[in-house]
Design a protein around this motif. Sequence first.
Motif, PDB file in Angstrom:
ATOM      1  N   GLU A 165       0.800  -1.095  -0.082  1.00  0.00           N
ATOM      2  CA  GLU A 165      -0.141   0.120  -0.153  1.00  0.00           C
ATOM      3  C   GLU A 165       0.705   1.265  -0.066  1.00  0.00           C
ATOM      4  O   GLU A 165       0.568   2.198  -0.614  1.00  0.00           O
ATOM      5  N   ALA A 166       1.934   1.327   0.651  1.00  0.00           N
ATOM      6  CA  ALA A 166       3.022   2.276   0.771  1.00  0.00           C
ATOM      7  C   ALA A 166       3.465   2.576  -0.867  1.00  0.00           C
ATOM      8  O   ALA A 166       3.798   3.617  -1.026  1.00  0.00           O
ATOM      9  N   CYS A 167       3.726   1.663  -1.268  1.00  0.00           N
ATOM     10  CA  CYS A 167       4.351   1.559  -2.632  1.00  0.00           C
ATOM     11  C   CYS A 167       3.228   2.221  -3.624  1.00  0.00           C
ATOM     12  O   CYS A 167       3.485   3.154  -4.465  1.00  0.00           O
ATOM     13  N   ALA A 168       2.167   1.603  -3.664  1.00  0.00           N
ATOM     14  CA  ALA A 168       0.856   1.868  -4.522  1.00  0.00           C
ATOM     15  C   ALA A 168       0.814   3.515  -4.441  1.00  0.00           C
ATOM     16  O   ALA A 168       0.328   4.148  -5.437  1.00  0.00           O
ATOM     17  N   PRO A 190       0.636 -13.928  -2.775  1.00  0.00           N
ATOM     18  CA  PRO A 190       1.673 -13.531  -3.734  1.00  0.00           C
ATOM     19  C   PRO A 190       1.392 -11.769  -3.751  1.00  0.00           C
ATOM     20  O   PRO A 190       0.332 -11.700  -4.251  1.00  0.00           O
ATOM     21  N   VAL A 191       2.468 -11.171  -4.060  1.00  0.00           N
ATOM     22  CA  VAL A 191       2.389  -9.752  -4.217  1.00  0.00           C
ATOM     23  C   VAL A 191       1.763  -9.545  -5.405  1.00  0.00           C
ATOM     24  O   VAL A 191       1.018  -8.319  -5.546  1.00  0.00           O
ATOM     25  N   ALA A 192       2.133 -10.142  -6.663  1.00  0.00           N
ATOM     26  CA  ALA A 192       1.226  -9.767  -7.822  1.00  0.00           C
ATOM     27  C   ALA A 192      -0.232  -9.789  -7.687  1.00  0.00           C
ATOM     28  O   ALA A 192      -1.013  -9.162  -8.859  1.00  0.00           O
ATOM     29  N   SER A 193      -0.764 -10.403  -6.622  1.00  0.00           N
ATOM     30  CA  SER A 193      -2.309 -10.749  -6.801  1.00  0.00           C
ATOM     31  C   SER A 193      -2.692  -9.457  -5.885  1.00  0.00           C
ATOM     32  O   SER A 193      -3.892  -9.294  -5.651  1.00  0.00           O
ATOM     33  N   LEU A 194      -1.926  -8.652  -5.113  1.00  0.00           N
ATOM     34  CA  LEU A 194      -2.166  -7.467  -4.406  1.00  0.00           C
ATOM     35  C   LEU A 194      -2.895  -6.351  -4.935  1.00  0.00           C
ATOM     36  O   LEU A 194      -3.409  -5.565  -4.420  1.00  0.00           O
ATOM     37  N   GLY A 195      -2.288  -6.119  -6.328  1.00  0.00           N
ATOM     38  CA  GLY A 195      -3.153  -4.802  -7.053  1.00  0.00           C
ATOM     39  C   GLY A 195      -2.268  -4.742  -8.123  1.00  0.00           C
ATOM     40  O   GLY A 195      -1.293  -5.244  -8.567  1.00  0.00           O
ATOM     41  N   GLU A 196      -2.532  -3.341  -8.662  1.00  0.00           N
ATOM     42  CA  GLU A 196      -1.812  -3.032 -10.087  1.00  0.00           C
ATOM     43  C   GLU A 196      -0.112  -2.759 -10.089  1.00  0.00           C
ATOM     44  O   GLU A 196       0.368  -2.993 -10.839  1.00  0.00           O
ATOM     45  N   TYR A 197       0.203  -2.405  -8.755  1.00  0.00           N
ATOM     46  CA  TYR A 197       1.619  -2.170  -8.368  1.00  0.00           C
ATOM     47  C   TYR A 197       2.376  -3.501  -7.981  1.00  0.00           C
ATOM     48  O   TYR A 197       3.455  -3.257  -7.754  1.00  0.00           O
ATOM     49  N   GLY A 198       1.705  -4.599  -7.821  1.00  0.00           N
ATOM     50  CA  GLY A 198       2.766  -5.849  -7.579  1.00  0.00           C
ATOM     51  C   GLY A 198       3.079  -6.758  -8.552  1.00  0.00           C
ATOM     52  O   GLY A 198       2.497  -6.757  -9.627  1.00  0.00           O
ATOM     53  N   ILE A 199       4.186  -7.192  -8.349  1.00  0.00           N
ATOM     54  CA  ILE A 199       5.170  -7.967  -9.326  1.00  0.00           C
ATOM     55  C   ILE A 199       5.763  -9.035  -8.617  1.00  0.00           C
ATOM     56  O   ILE A 199       6.337  -8.941  -7.682  1.00  0.00           O
ATOM     57  N   SER A 200       5.423 -10.145  -8.957  1.00  0.00           N
ATOM     58  CA  SER A 200       6.031 -11.571  -8.570  1.00  0.00           C
ATOM     59  C   SER A 200       7.053 -12.174  -9.356  1.00  0.00           C
ATOM     60  O   SER A 200       6.590 -12.216 -10.979  1.00  0.00           O
ATOM     61  N   THR A 201       7.943 -12.708  -8.994  1.00  0.00           N
ATOM     62  CA  THR A 201       8.888 -13.717  -9.793  1.00  0.00           C
ATOM     63  C   THR A 201       9.006 -14.822  -9.004  1.00  0.00           C
ATOM     64  O   THR A 201       8.922 -15.153  -7.809  1.00  0.00           O
ATOM     65  N   SER A 202       8.758 -15.979  -9.852  1.00  0.00           N
ATOM     66  CA  SER A 202       9.188 -17.206  -9.022  1.00  0.00           C
ATOM     67  C   SER A 202       9.513 -18.501 -10.400  1.00  0.00           C
ATOM     68  O   SER A 202       9.976 -17.813 -11.289  1.00  0.00           O
TER      69      SER A 202
END
Length: 356
Positions: A165-168, A190-202
Motif C-alpha cells: 500500500e505504501a508503494c502503491a 503473492p504480491v502480484a495478486s495485491l493490485g496494480e503495482y504488485g510484481i511476483s517472480t518465481s
Amino acid sequence: MDIAPFELERWFAEYEHEADLMLAESGIRSLSTERFDLDVGELGYVIPTNGDPEFRAEVGARYDRPAEEVLFTCGAQEANYLAFHALLDEDDHAVVVTPTYQALHAVPEAIADVTRVELEPPEWDLDVDAVVDAMQENTEVVVLNNPNNPTGKYHPQGEVEDLYEACAERDTYLLCDEVYRLLAEEPIDPVASLGEYGISTSSVTKSFGLAGLRFGWLAGPEAVVDAAWGWKDYTTISAGKIDQHVAKQAIDDQQSIVPANREVVRQNHDLVADFLDEHGLDWHDPVGVNGFVTVPEGFEGSRDFCRQVVEEVSVVLAPGGCFGDAFDGYFRIGFGLPTEELADGLERLDDFLAEH
C-alpha cells in the motif's frame, strides 16, 4: 553497465566442484526425469516467445492475472533481471531489502541508484517505515524476497500488504521474489495478486525441485511484462521447449510434488535444529530451506570459518559475508538436499567443531 562480482557464485566456483558435500545449496532435492514425459517433438523455439498462452493463463490465474500479464523466463534469475531492466534507468532509484540474494541488489545497482534497507536481526524483522523513509520521488521499485534468502524469514501477510500500500500510494512497484513461497505450510498471497503495482517472480527451481529446467516467470502489470519481454529478445529469446513442457507437468502435479517436498524440509529442518542446539549456535527458525546461523566463536568471520570447514571436512557452507560485510557473523546452511546427505554433512561438521 558495470556489475559487481557475484560473491556467492564465485565462492561456489572455488570450492563446490571438489567438495564431497554441498550444505550451502538453496534448493530442494532434485526430482528425477523418470516421472515426466520428455517427448516434445521438434526442438524449435517456444512460440510465441513469451510462452504458451494457455500455460501462461494457468500460471496467471495464481495471481488473478491474465496470460498477457505473465512472461516465461529461464528461471527466476532471468525474470528479475528483465524486470529491473524494464523498470529502471540511470535516472531512477530503487529500494532493496537486504540481506538477500545478491542479484536482487547488484543488478539494480548496475542500472540505477539503490538504497539498501536491512532486516533487523536476530528475528530479521521487516521495518516498513524504514523502507518508506528510504523511498524518493524517483523510486520506481521496492525489492523484497519472501521467504527471505539467506535468513529464512517469512514476512507475514499484514506487513507485506502494508508495504504494498505504501508503494502503491507513491506510484512505485513492489517486486517480490517468491521462489520459496510454496514451501511454507500456509503460503501468504503473492504480491502480484495485491493490485496494480504488485510484481511476483518465481520458478520451479526451489519449491518443485527442478533446478535443471531453468524455468521461471514474471507476473505483473502488462506494461512491465511487455517491456521485460522486449529485453528478453536480447537474452534468451524464449524459455526452452523441454523446460516449458516439463514445468507444465510439474505445476499440474503440484498437489503431489510440493507436499512431498515440504515433508523433506520438515525432516531436515529438525535435524539441523537439533544440531544447532547441541552446539549452542543460533538462527531465526526459517521457512524454506535456508538458515542463517551464527558463526562459532574462535573464527575470524564467516569466510574463515567456511573455508576451514570445506578444506578440513569437505563440506561447503555459504559465508554470510557473501551477502554483505554486515552479515559476516553468519553462515548460510541449506537443508533441502536428500536427508542422508544432510546427516553425513552434519556429522562432519560435528567432527570439525569437536576439533576446534
